[in-house]
Design a protein around this motif. Sequence first.
Motif, PDB file in Angstrom:
ATOM      1  N   HIS A  27       0.819  -1.205   0.000  1.00  0.00           N
ATOM      2  CA  HIS A  27       0.000   0.000   0.000  1.00  0.00           C
ATOM      3  C   HIS A  27       0.859   1.264   0.000  1.00  0.00           C
ATOM      4  N   VAL A  28       1.946   1.240   0.781  1.00  0.00           N
ATOM      5  CA  VAL A  28       2.823   2.410   0.874  1.00  0.00           C
ATOM      6  C   VAL A  28       3.460   2.716  -0.475  1.00  0.00           C
ATOM      7  N   LEU A  29       3.870   1.687  -1.191  1.00  0.00           N
ATOM      8  CA  LEU A  29       4.519   1.884  -2.484  1.00  0.00           C
ATOM      9  C   LEU A  29       3.580   2.484  -3.524  1.00  0.00           C
ATOM     10  N   LYS A  30       2.283   2.392  -3.296  1.00  0.00           N
ATOM     11  CA  LYS A  30       1.314   2.961  -4.238  1.00  0.00           C
ATOM     12  C   LYS A  30       1.041   4.434  -3.967  1.00  0.00           C
ATOM     13  N   ARG A  31       1.543   4.962  -2.859  1.00  0.00           N
ATOM     14  CA  ARG A  31       1.267   6.360  -2.515  1.00  0.00           C
ATOM     15  C   ARG A  31       2.031   7.302  -3.435  1.00  0.00           C
ATOM     16  N   ASP A  32       1.382   8.386  -3.796  1.00  0.00           N
ATOM     17  CA  ASP A  32       2.021   9.398  -4.636  1.00  0.00           C
ATOM     18  C   ASP A  32       2.570  10.508  -3.749  1.00  0.00           C
ATOM     19  N   GLU A  33       3.540  10.162  -2.920  1.00  0.00           N
ATOM     20  CA  GLU A  33       4.160  11.093  -1.976  1.00  0.00           C
ATOM     21  C   GLU A  33       5.453  10.460  -1.480  1.00  0.00           C
ATOM     22  N   PRO A  34       6.332  11.230  -0.844  1.00  0.00           N
ATOM     23  CA  PRO A  34       7.561  10.641  -0.292  1.00  0.00           C
ATOM     24  C   PRO A  34       7.240   9.568   0.751  1.00  0.00           C
ATOM     25  N   VAL A  35       7.813   8.387   0.593  1.00  0.00           N
ATOM     26  CA  VAL A  35       7.492   7.269   1.492  1.00  0.00           C
ATOM     27  C   VAL A  35       8.743   6.621   2.076  1.00  0.00           C
ATOM     28  N   GLY A  36       9.917   7.195   1.826  1.00  0.00           N
ATOM     29  CA  GLY A  36      11.153   6.560   2.264  1.00  0.00           C
ATOM     30  C   GLY A  36      11.221   6.348   3.760  1.00  0.00           C
ATOM     31  N   ARG A  37      10.892   7.369   4.543  1.00  0.00           N
ATOM     32  CA  ARG A  37      10.966   7.247   6.004  1.00  0.00           C
ATOM     33  C   ARG A  37       9.934   6.239   6.520  1.00  0.00           C
ATOM     34  N   ARG A  38       8.744   6.257   5.943  1.00  0.00           N
ATOM     35  CA  ARG A  38       7.730   5.303   6.371  1.00  0.00           C
ATOM     36  C   ARG A  38       8.192   3.868   6.094  1.00  0.00           C
ATOM     37  N   LEU A  39       8.782   3.655   4.929  1.00  0.00           N
ATOM     38  CA  LEU A  39       9.294   2.326   4.611  1.00  0.00           C
ATOM     39  C   LEU A  39      10.429   1.935   5.545  1.00  0.00           C
ATOM     40  N   ASP A  40      11.248   2.913   5.908  1.00  0.00           N
ATOM     41  CA  ASP A  40      12.354   2.649   6.829  1.00  0.00           C
ATOM     42  C   ASP A  40      11.826   2.158   8.171  1.00  0.00           C
ATOM     43  N   PHE A  41      10.824   2.834   8.708  1.00  0.00           N
ATOM     44  CA  PHE A  41      10.224   2.418   9.982  1.00  0.00           C
ATOM     45  C   PHE A  41       9.539   1.059   9.834  1.00  0.00           C
ATOM     46  N   LEU A  42       8.913   0.833   8.686  1.00  0.00           N
ATOM     47  CA  LEU A  42       8.236  -0.439   8.462  1.00  0.00           C
ATOM     48  C   LEU A  42       9.223  -1.598   8.458  1.00  0.00           C
ATOM     49  N   MET A  43      10.406  -1.376   7.888  1.00  0.00           N
ATOM     50  CA  MET A  43      11.416  -2.436   7.876  1.00  0.00           C
ATOM     51  C   MET A  43      11.925  -2.741   9.278  1.00  0.00           C
ATOM     52  N   GLN A  44      11.946  -1.748  10.143  1.00  0.00           N
ATOM     53  CA  GLN A  44      12.315  -2.006  11.532  1.00  0.00           C
ATOM     54  C   GLN A  44      11.310  -2.947  12.192  1.00  0.00           C
ATOM     55  N   GLU A  45      10.029  -2.764  11.876  1.00  0.00           N
ATOM     56  CA  GLU A  45       8.999  -3.661  12.405  1.00  0.00           C
ATOM     57  C   GLU A  45       9.137  -5.060  11.814  1.00  0.00           C
ATOM     58  N   PHE A  46       9.448  -5.136  10.517  1.00  0.00           N
ATOM     59  CA  PHE A  46       9.716  -6.432   9.883  1.00  0.00           C
ATOM     60  C   PHE A  46      10.800  -7.174  10.660  1.00  0.00           C
ATOM     61  N   ASN A  47      11.891  -6.480  10.899  1.00  0.00           N
ATOM     62  CA  ASN A  47      13.050  -7.103  11.531  1.00  0.00           C
ATOM     63  C   ASN A  47      12.745  -7.539  12.957  1.00  0.00           C
ATOM     64  N   ARG A  48      11.966  -6.725  13.686  1.00  0.00           N
ATOM     65  CA  ARG A  48      11.627  -7.060  15.071  1.00  0.00           C
ATOM     66  C   ARG A  48      10.818  -8.361  15.144  1.00  0.00           C
ATOM     67  N   GLU A  49       9.821  -8.487  14.301  1.00  0.00           N
ATOM     68  CA  GLU A  49       9.002  -9.691  14.313  1.00  0.00           C
ATOM     69  C   GLU A  49       9.802 -10.914  13.867  1.00  0.00           C
ATOM     70  N   CYS A  50      10.670 -10.704  12.893  1.00  0.00           N
ATOM     71  CA  CYS A  50      11.496 -11.811  12.401  1.00  0.00           C
ATOM     72  C   CYS A  50      12.437 -12.318  13.489  1.00  0.00           C
ATOM     73  N   ASN A  51      13.016 -11.408  14.258  1.00  0.00           N
ATOM     74  CA  ASN A  51      13.897 -11.806  15.363  1.00  0.00           C
ATOM     75  C   ASN A  51      13.132 -12.610  16.410  1.00  0.00           C
ATOM     76  N   THR A  52      11.894 -12.207  16.691  1.00  0.00           N
ATOM     77  CA  THR A  52      11.091 -12.941  17.663  1.00  0.00           C
ATOM     78  C   THR A  52      10.807 -14.359  17.183  1.00  0.00           C
ATOM     79  N   ILE A  53      10.477 -14.490  15.900  1.00  0.00           N
ATOM     80  CA  ILE A  53      10.238 -15.823  15.344  1.00  0.00           C
ATOM     81  C   ILE A  53      11.503 -16.670  15.449  1.00  0.00           C
ATOM     82  N   GLY A  54      12.654 -16.055  15.174  1.00  0.00           N
ATOM     83  CA  GLY A  54      13.911 -16.791  15.270  1.00  0.00           C
ATOM     84  C   GLY A  54      14.182 -17.290  16.684  1.00  0.00           C
ATOM     85  N   SER A  55      13.819 -16.497  17.684  1.00  0.00           N
ATOM     86  CA  SER A  55      14.048 -16.911  19.069  1.00  0.00           C
ATOM     87  C   SER A  55      13.124 -18.055  19.482  1.00  0.00           C
ATOM     88  N   LYS A  56      12.024 -18.265  18.749  1.00  0.00           N
ATOM     89  CA  LYS A  56      11.083 -19.344  19.044  1.00  0.00           C
ATOM     90  C   LYS A  56      11.204 -20.490  18.041  1.00  0.00           C
TER      91      LYS A  56
END
Length: 243
Positions: A186-215
């Motif tokens: 959805h973010v990639l479809k926006r007609d506006e600057p989205v770099g920072r939003r994507l950056d924060f989103l990747m931090q959330e990706f990484n956090r959840e992935c680390n939790t899965i790895g610990s389990k």
Amino acid sequence: EAGIREELSRVLSRGKVDVFLKTSDGQSGATVLDVNEALLRQLAQAAGGVETMTGAQCVVDSVRLLQWPGVVGVSAEQQSEMALHARQAFDDALADFIATRRREGRMMEDMLLQRNEQLRTLLGSLRVRRPQVVQRQRDKMQARLLELSVDHDESRLEQELVHAAQRLDIDEELDRLSAHVIELEHVLKRDEPVGRRLDFLMQEFNRECNTIGSKSADSQTTAMVVDMKVLMEQMREQIQNIE
């Protein structure tokens, strides 16, 4: 310079941009020099004053006097013309810059969507495989108790098995990651600057992935988590270049 800065701020919102202007006098014969006669006269008088004060003969070099800052300049008409050409060159360069960024942006969007789809596939595989992993851990614990050949409390055993299953449960992490995968599209479809939003989103990706790895609790899950982290890192590197 102020106008150029204002224009850059209007069309760009992220990153560092350097603008360089290089001029070359291709028609030196047509240049009209504007000599500041008042300043030149003051310089000549100052040179004569030095000669009077010191008693030494002072030879005034006319060329060096002309090189003094402010003595020779370009006429106001020519300066205006140069500014006009400089701004036109800047506008052309900026238009080309933006067009190039758009082409690169489309390529990066395709890459991000491909990696995102691969993440979705891995999440589906994890969701399908996870009950088998939990059941395998349950069977392993029961088999160890049988090997001990001791009496045990079935209700207490069942409680421990439930706790173990809860510790291995990754449904919430998978749900959140699936939501992040959808949000990235959805973010990639926006007609506006989205770099920072994507950056924060990747931090959330990484956090959840680390939790899965610990389990993880099994090698195949760990391998899939590693694959996910590789994809996320590739995406994160490209996102640093997105406005």
